[in-house]
Design a protein around this motif. Structure first.
Motif, short mmCIF file in Angstrom:
data_model
loop_
_atom_site.label_atom_id
_atom_site.label_comp_id
_atom_site.label_asym_id
_atom_site.label_seq_id
_atom_site.Cartn_x
_atom_site.Cartn_y
_atom_site.Cartn_z
N GLU A 1 0.82 -1.21 0.00
CA GLU A 1 0.00 0.00 0.00
C GLU A 1 0.86 1.26 0.00
OE1 GLU A 1 -2.54 -0.37 3.37
OE2 GLU A 1 -4.05 -1.59 2.30
N GLN A 2 1.95 1.24 0.77
CA GLN A 2 2.85 2.39 0.79
C GLN A 2 3.51 2.59 -0.56
OE1 GLN A 2 5.56 1.68 4.02
NE2 GLN A 2 4.08 2.19 5.61
N GLY A 3 3.88 1.48 -1.20
CA GLY A 3 4.50 1.58 -2.52
C GLY A 3 3.55 2.16 -3.56
N ILE A 4 2.28 1.71 -3.53
CA ILE A 4 1.28 2.25 -4.46
C ILE A 4 1.06 3.73 -4.20
CG2 ILE A 4 -1.15 2.13 -5.13
CD1 ILE A 4 -1.04 -0.87 -4.54
N ASP A 5 0.99 4.09 -2.92
CA ASP A 5 0.81 5.50 -2.56
C ASP A 5 1.99 6.35 -3.05
OD1 ASP A 5 -0.72 7.56 -1.07
OD2 ASP A 5 1.06 7.61 0.20
N LEU A 6 3.20 5.79 -2.95
CA LEU A 6 4.39 6.51 -3.39
C LEU A 6 4.38 6.70 -4.90
CD1 LEU A 6 7.16 7.74 -2.69
CD2 LEU A 6 8.14 5.47 -2.96
N VAL A 7 3.97 5.67 -5.63
CA VAL A 7 3.91 5.77 -7.08
C VAL A 7 2.93 6.85 -7.51
CG1 VAL A 7 3.23 4.56 -9.19
CG2 VAL A 7 4.63 3.39 -7.48
N GLU A 8 1.80 6.95 -6.80
CA GLU A 8 0.78 7.94 -7.15
C GLU A 8 1.20 9.36 -6.79
OE1 GLU A 8 -2.68 6.60 -5.14
OE2 GLU A 8 -3.16 5.01 -6.61
N LYS A 9 1.84 9.52 -5.63
CA LYS A 9 2.16 10.86 -5.14
C LYS A 9 3.52 11.38 -5.62
CE LYS A 9 -0.68 10.57 -0.94
NZ LYS A 9 -0.68 10.63 0.53
N ALA A 10 4.45 10.48 -5.85
CA ALA A 10 5.80 10.93 -6.25
C ALA A 10 6.36 10.03 -7.35
CB ALA A 10 6.73 10.94 -5.04
#
Length: 343
Positions: free
Chosen positions: A199-208
């Motif tokens: 989930e953190q990785g997906i969030d990182l891909v979306e935000k940065a």
């Protein structure tokens, strides 16, 4: 992809259970890049065109004496490409190959798919008798010409064979590296917090997305160093946000940090001791700039506050000093790493 069956009634048992996702992913990647862990370099056929694991499997079944191999797949999946590779492999072994088809157009497509040097060895018997004889005559003439030249290409063959071995060694090293990478990532994902990491990785891909693309080429050690640096700077520090009276838009000066260290009773650096000693000399200090350095430091230190008040004890100054050091570390990380990633 190609589907392979062989032997009588083999088509009846084509359906097999789906392997785990990670196995399907690894197999797909290997098929895409033509890797085959089951085929050694000594058994690898001489395919002039790019090959896949499916094509190597076809050749393996034929080499093992299978009475028939059925290759199935939709148009454009590489069936003609596979046949061209296998035909060339047999020709390279000095064998003769007969290719049949329901229609002549398919044979013409296959002939065009062969490398130019191999097309010279192919005779199309589906064309008119005169044209077929002309192709046969041209083939014989080219072979006779090459034999008459008597050129010894053994050294060239040895050089090419060595190049092939070197490339296979490089491919094996890359394959092993990717396998190791896959195992490490699988271990992480299967850990107790694996779902949270996804989930953190997906969030990182979306935000940065810029950060993901920038660090994708990094080695594991570089990434771990960055993570450790961020984690250490993200840890709580008593009084960090209570210190004020200095410019937070830039890294604290070394003079300011050494000044708070001195007031907190922390052993100053050699530079700080040397500057203080030089500045105390009446003649040298006025010309060296050391006195100016100490005066500026005292002015900067005098502006500092802790929770809105002037620090009054050594413990207060230790808190202020730690906050300034932490801020300096933040700026160092930004200037050395983060700014480069943003750019």
């Amino acid at each position: 992809s190609l589907s392979l069956t062989h032997g009588p009634n083999a088509l009846q048992g084509v359906k097999i259970s789906q392997p785990p996702l990670c196995t399907r992913f690894t197999s797909s990647v290997k098929s895409l890049f033509g890797w085959s862990t089951s085929t050694s370099s000594s058994e690898r056929p001489l395919f002039p065109l790019p090959s896949s694991a499916s094509q190597l499997r076809i050749h393996q079944l034929l080499s093992e004496g299978a009475p028939a191999v059925v290759v199935e797949g939709p148009p454009g999946c590489g069936k003609t490409h596979a046949i061209a590779n296998i035909v060339c492999s047999y020709l390279a072994q000095g064998k003769r190959v007969l290719v049949t088809s329901k229609g002549a157009p398919a044979l013409s497509v296959l002939r065009k798919r062969l490398p130019p040097c191999m097309q010279e060895l192919v005779v199309d018997v589906t064309v008119s008798e005169a044209e077929g004889m002309q192709q046969l005559q041209q083939t014989v003439e080219r072979l006779a010409e090459k034999v008459s030249r008597g050129i010894d290409k053994s050294e060239l063959c040895q050089s090419l064979s060595q190049n092939i071995k070197n490339i296979e060694t490089d491919i094996a090293a890359i394959d092993a590296k990717l396998e190791s990478f896959h195992r490490r990532k699988s271990t992480v994902l299967q850990s107790s917090n694996g779902h949270e990491l996804v989930e953190q990785g997906i969030d990182l891909v979306e935000k940065a997305p810029w950060l993901v693309s920038a660090i994708s080429e990094w080695e594991d050690t570089q990434l771990m160093d960055l993570i450790e640096s961020i984690e250490s700077l993200a840890s709580d520090l008593t009084g960090y946000h209570d210190v004020s009276g200095y410019d937070t838009n830039a890294a604290p000066s070394s003079a300011l940090i050494s000044g708070t260290a001195a007031r907190g009773g922390i052993v100053p650096s050699f530079t700080g001791v040397a500057v203080h000693a030089v500045s105390s000399l009446p003649l040298i200090g006025s010309f060296s700039g050391a006195r100016t350095y100490c005066e500026r430091r005292e002015l900067e230190v005098g502006d500092l506050e802790l929770s809105g008040d002037v620090p009054s004890s050594k413990s207060d100054w230790i808190i202020v000093h730690s906050a300034l050091v932490r801020n300096s570390q933040h700026w160092s990380l930004y200037e050395k790493t983060i700014s480069a990633l943003i750019d």
